[in-house]
Design a protein around this motif. Structure first.
Motif, mmCIF file in Angstrom:
data_model
loop_
_atom_site.group_PDB
_atom_site.id
_atom_site.type_symbol
_atom_site.label_atom_id
_atom_site.label_comp_id
_atom_site.label_asym_id
_atom_site.label_seq_id
_atom_site.Cartn_x
_atom_site.Cartn_y
_atom_site.Cartn_z
ATOM 1 N N THR A 186 0.821 -1.218 0.000
ATOM 2 C CA THR A 186 0.000 0.000 0.000
ATOM 3 C C THR A 186 0.850 1.261 0.000
ATOM 4 O O THR A 186 0.319 2.367 -0.066
ATOM 5 C CB THR A 186 -0.930 0.034 1.227
ATOM 6 N N ILE A 187 2.174 1.121 0.107
ATOM 7 C CA ILE A 187 3.086 2.254 0.177
ATOM 8 C C ILE A 187 3.812 2.388 -1.154
ATOM 9 O O ILE A 187 4.455 1.440 -1.602
ATOM 10 C CB ILE A 187 4.108 2.072 1.314
ATOM 11 N N PRO A 188 3.721 3.522 -1.817
ATOM 12 C CA PRO A 188 4.392 3.673 -3.102
ATOM 13 C C PRO A 188 5.873 3.311 -3.066
ATOM 14 O O PRO A 188 6.396 2.752 -4.031
ATOM 15 C CB PRO A 188 4.171 5.149 -3.443
ATOM 16 N N PHE A 189 6.570 3.617 -1.973
ATOM 17 C CA PHE A 189 8.001 3.323 -1.885
ATOM 18 C C PHE A 189 8.270 1.835 -1.718
ATOM 19 O O PHE A 189 9.393 1.373 -1.883
ATOM 20 C CB PHE A 189 8.627 4.108 -0.726
ATOM 21 N N GLY A 190 7.245 1.063 -1.349
ATOM 22 C CA GLY A 190 7.375 -0.384 -1.287
ATOM 23 C C GLY A 190 7.844 -0.955 0.031
ATOM 24 O O GLY A 190 8.066 -2.165 0.147
ATOM 25 N N ARG A 191 7.989 -0.122 1.050
ATOM 26 C CA ARG A 191 8.380 -0.633 2.372
ATOM 27 C C ARG A 191 7.934 0.338 3.451
ATOM 28 O O ARG A 191 7.591 1.496 3.175
ATOM 29 C CB ARG A 191 9.892 -0.832 2.468
ATOM 30 N N LEU A 192 7.933 -0.158 4.703
ATOM 31 C CA LEU A 192 7.615 0.689 5.844
ATOM 32 C C LEU A 192 8.761 1.661 6.120
ATOM 33 O O LEU A 192 9.916 1.394 5.783
ATOM 34 C CB LEU A 192 7.371 -0.169 7.084
ATOM 35 N N ALA A 193 8.433 2.762 6.761
ATOM 36 C CA ALA A 193 9.475 3.680 7.228
ATOM 37 C C ALA A 193 10.259 3.013 8.343
ATOM 38 O O ALA A 193 9.700 2.323 9.193
ATOM 39 C CB ALA A 193 8.851 4.983 7.728
ATOM 40 N N SER A 194 11.565 3.223 8.356
ATOM 41 C CA SER A 194 12.414 2.676 9.411
ATOM 42 C C SER A 194 12.741 3.770 10.421
ATOM 43 O O SER A 194 12.625 4.970 10.118
ATOM 44 C CB SER A 194 13.717 2.139 8.818
ATOM 45 N N PRO A 195 13.180 3.395 11.640
ATOM 46 C CA PRO A 195 13.633 4.416 12.584
ATOM 47 C C PRO A 195 14.730 5.301 12.009
ATOM 48 O O PRO A 195 14.759 6.504 12.271
ATOM 49 C CB PRO A 195 14.148 3.582 13.763
ATOM 50 N N ALA A 196 15.599 4.721 11.184
ATOM 51 C CA ALA A 196 16.676 5.512 10.581
ATOM 52 C C ALA A 196 16.128 6.558 9.617
ATOM 53 O O ALA A 196 16.680 7.662 9.513
ATOM 54 C CB ALA A 196 17.660 4.591 9.859
ATOM 55 N N ASP A 197 15.043 6.231 8.905
ATOM 56 C CA ASP A 197 14.428 7.206 7.998
ATOM 57 C C ASP A 197 13.953 8.430 8.769
ATOM 58 O O ASP A 197 14.146 9.567 8.346
ATOM 59 C CB ASP A 197 13.232 6.581 7.267
ATOM 60 N N VAL A 198 13.297 8.177 9.890
ATOM 61 C CA VAL A 198 12.771 9.270 10.711
ATOM 62 C C VAL A 198 13.921 10.036 11.363
ATOM 63 O O VAL A 198 13.929 11.274 11.401
ATOM 64 C CB VAL A 198 11.799 8.742 11.775
ATOM 65 N N ALA A 199 14.917 9.310 11.846
ATOM 66 C CA ALA A 199 16.045 9.938 12.540
ATOM 67 C C ALA A 199 16.801 10.888 11.624
ATOM 68 O O ALA A 199 17.235 11.967 12.053
ATOM 69 C CB ALA A 199 16.985 8.866 13.085
ATOM 70 N N SER A 200 16.973 10.517 10.357
ATOM 71 C CA SER A 200 17.739 11.374 9.447
ATOM 72 C C SER A 200 17.053 12.723 9.246
ATOM 73 O O SER A 200 17.721 13.762 9.131
ATOM 74 C CB SER A 200 17.946 10.668 8.099
ATOM 75 N N VAL A 201 15.719 12.721 9.224
ATOM 76 C CA VAL A 201 14.987 13.981 9.093
ATOM 77 C C VAL A 201 15.124 14.803 10.376
ATOM 78 O O VAL A 201 15.254 16.035 10.332
ATOM 79 C CB VAL A 201 13.509 13.720 8.756
ATOM 80 N N CYS A 202 15.091 14.128 11.526
ATOM 81 C CA CYS A 202 15.261 14.838 12.800
ATOM 82 C C CYS A 202 16.628 15.505 12.885
ATOM 83 O O CYS A 202 16.743 16.650 13.364
ATOM 84 C CB CYS A 202 15.069 13.874 13.967
ATOM 85 N N LEU A 203 17.668 14.817 12.432
ATOM 86 C CA LEU A 203 19.008 15.414 12.447
ATOM 87 C C LEU A 203 19.043 16.689 11.607
ATOM 88 O O LEU A 203 19.664 17.687 11.990
ATOM 89 C CB LEU A 203 20.032 14.413 11.912
ATOM 90 N N TRP A 204 18.379 16.658 10.463
ATOM 91 C CA TRP A 204 18.349 17.841 9.603
ATOM 92 C C TRP A 204 17.550 18.972 10.247
ATOM 93 O O TRP A 204 18.018 20.122 10.310
ATOM 94 C CB TRP A 204 17.757 17.485 8.240
ATOM 95 N N LEU A 205 16.355 18.678 10.746
ATOM 96 C CA LEU A 205 15.503 19.724 11.315
ATOM 97 C C LEU A 205 16.122 20.356 12.556
ATOM 98 O O LEU A 205 15.890 21.536 12.840
ATOM 99 C CB LEU A 205 14.126 19.151 11.651
ATOM 100 N N ALA A 206 16.888 19.575 13.318
ATOM 101 C CA ALA A 206 17.488 20.103 14.545
ATOM 102 C C ALA A 206 18.722 20.946 14.275
ATOM 103 O O ALA A 206 19.168 21.690 15.151
ATOM 104 C CB ALA A 206 17.850 18.950 15.484
ATOM 105 N N SER A 207 19.297 20.836 13.095
ATOM 106 C CA SER A 207 20.490 21.620 12.774
ATOM 107 C C SER A 207 20.098 23.082 12.544
ATOM 108 O O SER A 207 18.969 23.384 12.148
ATOM 109 C CB SER A 207 21.191 21.053 11.540
ATOM 110 N N PRO A 208 21.019 24.015 12.812
ATOM 111 C CA PRO A 208 20.697 25.440 12.681
ATOM 112 C C PRO A 208 20.185 25.773 11.276
ATOM 113 O O PRO A 208 20.705 25.277 10.272
ATOM 114 C CB PRO A 208 22.038 26.126 12.958
ATOM 115 N N GLY A 209 19.164 26.606 11.216
ATOM 116 C CA GLY A 209 18.607 26.976 9.926
ATOM 117 C C GLY A 209 17.394 27.871 10.064
ATOM 118 O O GLY A 209 17.056 28.335 11.148
ATOM 119 N N TYR A 210 16.722 28.072 8.962
ATOM 120 C CA TYR A 210 15.587 28.986 8.874
ATOM 121 C C TYR A 210 14.248 28.267 8.986
ATOM 122 O O TYR A 210 13.206 28.900 9.194
ATOM 123 C CB TYR A 210 15.674 29.713 7.517
#
Length: 238
Positions: A186-210
């Protein structure tokens, strides 16, 4: 291309960070050099663990009050059993809303002075259930929708001192939860999200920025609508 982050000297709090997505987020920040604190209601043998129920204001005060510095808060603690509205306890629904909406508000409120001093960041772990109907977990979906809106409100209220963003997680790997080829189809990407997928976005959002007040969808393209199956069309999954 590999993206690396340096969080050396930073203090990061991950609520519900002892297993699943929370553990993945905590590990990612720890690997990036951060001093990571995790909390949960039950004792856990993990680095930086503090036993605390984030629904309890006294526990939240104890959790945050002892810190001299705080750079990032990841409000990850949440979840719900299958609980149809008809025939289930009003108290159960209230507790679900407390955990998924009120608790992140309490943690954010208590952490605000430290985060403001550090020009820090809050990341709410939201859910696709808060962006589409979630029958059987209505209170959870409503709470997550509220969490998404809460993050937007805090982003506007606390800018530019504290940035607040939301990671909207779709169907994800979870111990003892859904999985298998049927669900993944049911997921276009063909697999469930992994903890690493979510973590990588958190690392980006927490870094200094606008970026603040944003919702970043981590759902592999969403979920294939039921009409594709009802009309006999093939799944979009590769």
């Amino acid at each position: 291309m590999t993206v690396t982050y340096d969080y050396a000297g930073k203090v990061v709090l991950v609520t519900g960070g002892t297993r699943g997505i929370g553990a993945g987020i905590a590990t990612a920040f720890r690997d990036a050099g951060a001093d990571v604190i995790v909390c949960g209601r039950r004792p856990a043998d993990v680095p930086g663990f503090v036993q605390a129920d984030v629904r309890d204001p006294d526990d939240v005060d104890r959790l945050v009050g002892g810190l001299e510095r705080l750079d990032v808060v990841v409000n990850n603690a949440g979840g719900s059993p299958y609980a149809p509205v008809a025939g289930t306890s009003p108290r159960l629904h209230a507790r679900v809303i407390e955990l998924n909406l009120i608790a992140p508000l309490l943690v954010a409120q208590r952490a605000h002075p430290l985060l403001a001093a550090a020009r820090g960041s809050i990341i709410m772990i939201g859910s696709s259930s808060g962006a589409r109907p979630s029958p059987g977990t209505s209170a959870y979906g409503a709470a997550k929708a509220g969490l998404h809106h809460l993050a937007a409100c805090l982003a506007a209220e606390w800018a530019p001192d504290v940035r607040v963003n939301t990671v909207v997680v779709g169907l994800a790997e979870a111990p003892g939860h859904y999985g298998g080829a049927t669900v993944e189809s049911t997921i276009p990407f063909g697999r469930l999200a992994s903890p690493a997928d979510v973590a990588s976005v958190c690392l980006w959002l927490a870094s200094p920025g606008y970026v603040t007040g944003a919702q970043v969808a981590v759902h592999g393209g969403g979920e294939v609508p039921a009409w594709r199956y009802l009309t006999g069309q093939e799944s979009l999954a590769p």
